[in-house]
Design a protein around this motif. Structure first.
Motif, PDB file in Angstrom:
ATOM      1  N   ASP A   4     -67.728  24.296 -23.332  1.00  0.00           N
ATOM      2  CA  ASP A   4     -68.943  24.653 -24.043  1.00  0.00           C
ATOM      3  C   ASP A   4     -69.842  23.451 -24.325  1.00  0.00           C
ATOM      4  OD1 ASP A   4     -68.097  27.240 -24.025  1.00  0.00           O
ATOM      5  OD2 ASP A   4     -67.354  27.251 -26.077  1.00  0.00           O
TER       6      ASP A   4
ATOM      7  N   LYS B 175     -72.536  20.745 -24.364  1.00  0.00           N
ATOM      8  CA  LYS B 175     -73.853  20.626 -23.751  1.00  0.00           C
ATOM      9  C   LYS B 175     -74.664  19.613 -24.532  1.00  0.00           C
ATOM     10  CE  LYS B 175     -75.634  24.582 -26.381  1.00  0.00           C
ATOM     11  NZ  LYS B 175     -76.293  25.900 -26.303  1.00  0.00           N
TER      12      LYS B 175
ATOM     13  N   LYS C 106     -78.809  17.370 -24.583  1.00  0.00           N
ATOM     14  CA  LYS C 106     -80.133  17.076 -24.056  1.00  0.00           C
ATOM     15  C   LYS C 106     -80.468  15.621 -24.349  1.00  0.00           C
ATOM     16  CE  LYS C 106     -82.385  21.617 -24.172  1.00  0.00           C
ATOM     17  NZ  LYS C 106     -83.586  22.354 -24.627  1.00  0.00           N
TER      18      LYS C 106
ATOM     19  N   GLU D 187     -80.702  17.453 -19.143  1.00  0.00           N
ATOM     20  CA  GLU D 187     -79.874  18.474 -19.777  1.00  0.00           C
ATOM     21  C   GLU D 187     -78.537  18.477 -19.048  1.00  0.00           C
ATOM     22  OE1 GLU D 187     -81.811  22.232 -19.877  1.00  0.00           O
ATOM     23  OE2 GLU D 187     -83.403  21.562 -21.213  1.00  0.00           O
ATOM     24  N   PHE D 188     -77.438  18.420 -19.780  1.00  0.00           N
ATOM     25  CA  PHE D 188     -76.163  18.289 -19.079  1.00  0.00           C
ATOM     26  C   PHE D 188     -74.993  18.899 -19.836  1.00  0.00           C
ATOM     27  CE2 PHE D 188     -76.811  14.542 -21.665  1.00  0.00           C
ATOM     28  CZ  PHE D 188     -75.576  14.214 -22.183  1.00  0.00           C
ATOM     29  N   THR D 189     -74.009  19.330 -19.044  1.00  0.00           N
ATOM     30  CA  THR D 189     -72.699  19.717 -19.527  1.00  0.00           C
ATOM     31  C   THR D 189     -71.734  18.660 -19.006  1.00  0.00           C
ATOM     32  OG1 THR D 189     -72.169  21.049 -17.573  1.00  0.00           O
ATOM     33  CG2 THR D 189     -73.366  22.151 -19.359  1.00  0.00           C
ATOM     34  N   ARG D 190     -70.460  18.959 -19.037  1.00  0.00           N
ATOM     35  CA  ARG D 190     -69.495  17.978 -18.515  1.00  0.00           C
ATOM     36  C   ARG D 190     -69.504  17.913 -16.988  1.00  0.00           C
ATOM     37  NH1 ARG D 190     -66.320  15.822 -22.314  1.00  0.00           N
ATOM     38  NH2 ARG D 190     -66.289  16.851 -24.339  1.00  0.00           N
TER      39      ARG D 190
ATOM     40  N   SER E  54     -75.876  18.963 -14.439  1.00  0.00           N
ATOM     41  CA  SER E  54     -77.027  18.413 -15.157  1.00  0.00           C
ATOM     42  C   SER E  54     -78.308  18.728 -14.412  1.00  0.00           C
ATOM     43  CB  SER E  54     -76.888  16.894 -15.328  1.00  0.00           C
ATOM     44  OG  SER E  54     -76.992  16.241 -14.075  1.00  0.00           O
TER      45      SER E  54
ATOM     46  N   ASN F  51     -74.895  19.237 -28.276  1.00  0.00           N
ATOM     47  CA  ASN F  51     -74.687  20.658 -28.572  1.00  0.00           C
ATOM     48  C   ASN F  51     -75.882  21.296 -29.288  1.00  0.00           C
ATOM     49  OD1 ASN F  51     -71.972  20.753 -27.508  1.00  0.00           O
ATOM     50  ND2 ASN F  51     -71.345  19.585 -29.309  1.00  0.00           N
TER      51      ASN F  51
ATOM     52  N   ASP G 110     -80.104  27.305 -25.396  1.00  0.00           N
ATOM     53  CA  ASP G 110     -79.375  27.223 -24.132  1.00  0.00           C
ATOM     54  C   ASP G 110     -80.041  26.214 -23.190  1.00  0.00           C
ATOM     55  OD1 ASP G 110     -77.584  29.171 -24.936  1.00  0.00           O
ATOM     56  OD2 ASP G 110     -78.795  30.811 -24.108  1.00  0.00           O
ATOM     57  N   LEU G 111     -79.240  25.653 -22.279  1.00  0.00           N
ATOM     58  CA  LEU G 111     -79.774  24.729 -21.289  1.00  0.00           C
ATOM     59  C   LEU G 111     -80.370  25.515 -20.114  1.00  0.00           C
ATOM     60  CD1 LEU G 111     -76.930  22.042 -21.103  1.00  0.00           C
ATOM     61  CD2 LEU G 111     -78.890  22.142 -22.649  1.00  0.00           C
TER      62      LEU G 111
ATOM     63  N   LEU H 264     -80.899  23.910 -16.858  1.00  0.00           N
ATOM     64  CA  LEU H 264     -80.228  23.425 -15.645  1.00  0.00           C
ATOM     65  C   LEU H 264     -80.939  23.927 -14.382  1.00  0.00           C
ATOM     66  CD1 LEU H 264     -76.464  23.740 -16.647  1.00  0.00           C
ATOM     67  CD2 LEU H 264     -77.925  21.724 -16.730  1.00  0.00           C
TER      68      LEU H 264
END
Length: 293
Positions: free
Chosen positions: A27, A29, A31, A76-79, A82, A241, A245-246, A248
Motif C-alpha cells: 500500500d 505510496k 509524491k 508519484e511512486f510505490t515500491r 512510478s 502516503n 490516489d496516485l 501513475l
C-alpha cells in the motif's frame, strides 16, 4: 493453557504480523516534487559568441542559456512503480528578455514524462522530435553506481553520495577529423565549458525505495539530488502516503519504438537541422524552442 495452544497462538500472531507488513509495503505510496535547473557555463571566445555580435536571435539565445532553464517535476511512486511528469514551466531566472523560450534535457530522461516499473525493469517514456511525439518502450538502463562515504543532510534527510561514469560507446568515439574540426569551429558544443560525463547522486536510506527522478534508479534509497554536468535536480517536497490516489500515468501519444531506434532517429534529424542551419553539433538538446511577441 497447554503448549499446543501457545504454539498455535504464536503462529497466528506471526502470520498476521507478516501479512500486515506485506500489506503495508504493497500500500505504500508517495509524491515527490523535484526542481530541475540547467545553467550552461558559456565560453566568451566561441564562434557563436562572435556570431551573436551580428545576429540578434543568436544573441538572445545565448543570453537565455546563460540565465538557465528551470522546470518542476512530480514523481508519484510505490515500491515497484512510478510516474515522473512535468508540473509546469517556470520562468527563466531574471525574467524574459527576448520573447524566446526554451527547455533543455540531458540524459537520464530528466526532462521527459516517464513511467517506470522497477520490478519488471522496464520503462515507457514520452519522446518528441521536432514536434512529433513518440512512445519509447525499453528496459531500464543499468547505472553501475559507485557508493561513496560522503554524506550530507538535504532537508531533513541524511544522504549518501554515489557517482556513475557512463561508458562511451565505440561508435561515439569514432569521430572523423573533419567532424571534430567543424565542431571546434562552430556550434553549441564550442560554447560550453569542458564536458564532464560523471553523474553524481545523493540518496537517503531513510526511504528505502530504489527510485529517483527521470530514469535514475538502482540505489539503496530514494534519490534526493542529482548533478549531471550543467543540470541539477533537487527534491523540494515529499509527501508519504498521501490521501489521494496516485495517477501513475503511462505515455501513450505517438509511434512506439525502442530507445536505440529513437536515439538514431533523433541524431539523424538533429544532424539534418544542423546542416541546414550551419550550427555544427550540440552537446545537449534544445527540446523546445519558440519565438513570441
Amino acid at each position: 493453557m497447554n503448549r499446543l495452544h501457545i504454539t498455535l497462538i504464536s503462529f497466528l500472531v506471526l502470520a498476521f504480523a507478516k501479512a500486515h507488513t506485506a500489506q503495508a509495503q504493497q500500500d505504500f505510496k508517495a509524491k515527490a516534487t523535484y526542481l530541475s535547473l540547467t545553467k550552461i557555463k558559456m565560453k566568451n571566445d566561441s564562434a557563436m559568441s562572435k556570431k551573436a555580435e551580428s545576429d540578434p536571435m543568436v544573441k538572445a539565445l545565448m543570453e537565455q542559456l546563460k540565465k538557465g532553464s528551470q522546470q518542476e517535476f512530480e514523481l508519484e511512486f510505490t515500491r515497484t512503480e512510478s510516474s515522473y511528469d512535468k508540473v509546469q514551466e517556470l520562468k527563466t531566472p531574471g525574467g524574459p528578455s527576448s520573447g524566446i523560450s526554451f527547455s533543455l534535457t540531458t540524459s537520464g530522461g530528466v526532462g521527459s514524462t516517464i513511467y517506470k516499473n522497477i520490478e519488471d525493469n522496464t520503462y515507457i517514456k514520452q519522446g518528441n522530435i521536432m514536434g512529433k511525439d513518440f512512445v519509447i518502450k525499453d528496459e531500464l538502463p543499468e547505472y553501475e553506481w559507485k557508493l561513496l562515504n560522503e554524506t550530507k543532510k538535504i532537508g531533513k534527510y541524511n544522504c549518501f553520495k554515489a557517482i556513475y561514469v557512463p561508458e562511451i560507446k565505440q561508435d561515439e568515439q569514432e569521430v572523423t577529423q573533419e567532424e571534430a574540426t567543424e565542431a571546434a569551429e562552430s556550434g553549441l558544443l564550442n560554447m560550453m565549458d569542458d564536458y564532464d560525463p560523471t553523474i553524481s547522486a545523493w540518496y537517503t536510506p531513510e526511504i528505502p525505495i530504489s527510485n529517483g527522478p527521470g530514469d535514475f534508479h538502482g540505489l539503496p534509497g530514494l534519490i534526493i539530488e542529482v548533478q549531471e554536468n550543467d543540470t541539477t535536480i533537487l527534491l523540494t517536497e515529499l509527501v508519504l502516503n498521501p490521501d489521494q490516489d496516485l495517477k501513475l500515468k503511462k505515455p501513450k501519444a505517438g509511434k512506439e519504438m525502442s530507445q536505440e531506434d529513437f536515439n538514431k532517429l533523433q541524431k539523424r534529424k538533429m544532424d539534418e537541422m544542423m546542416e541546414r542551419q550551419g550550427n555544427g553539433k550540440g552537446g545537449f538538446i534544445i527540446q523546445s524552442f519558440s519565438t513570441g511577441g
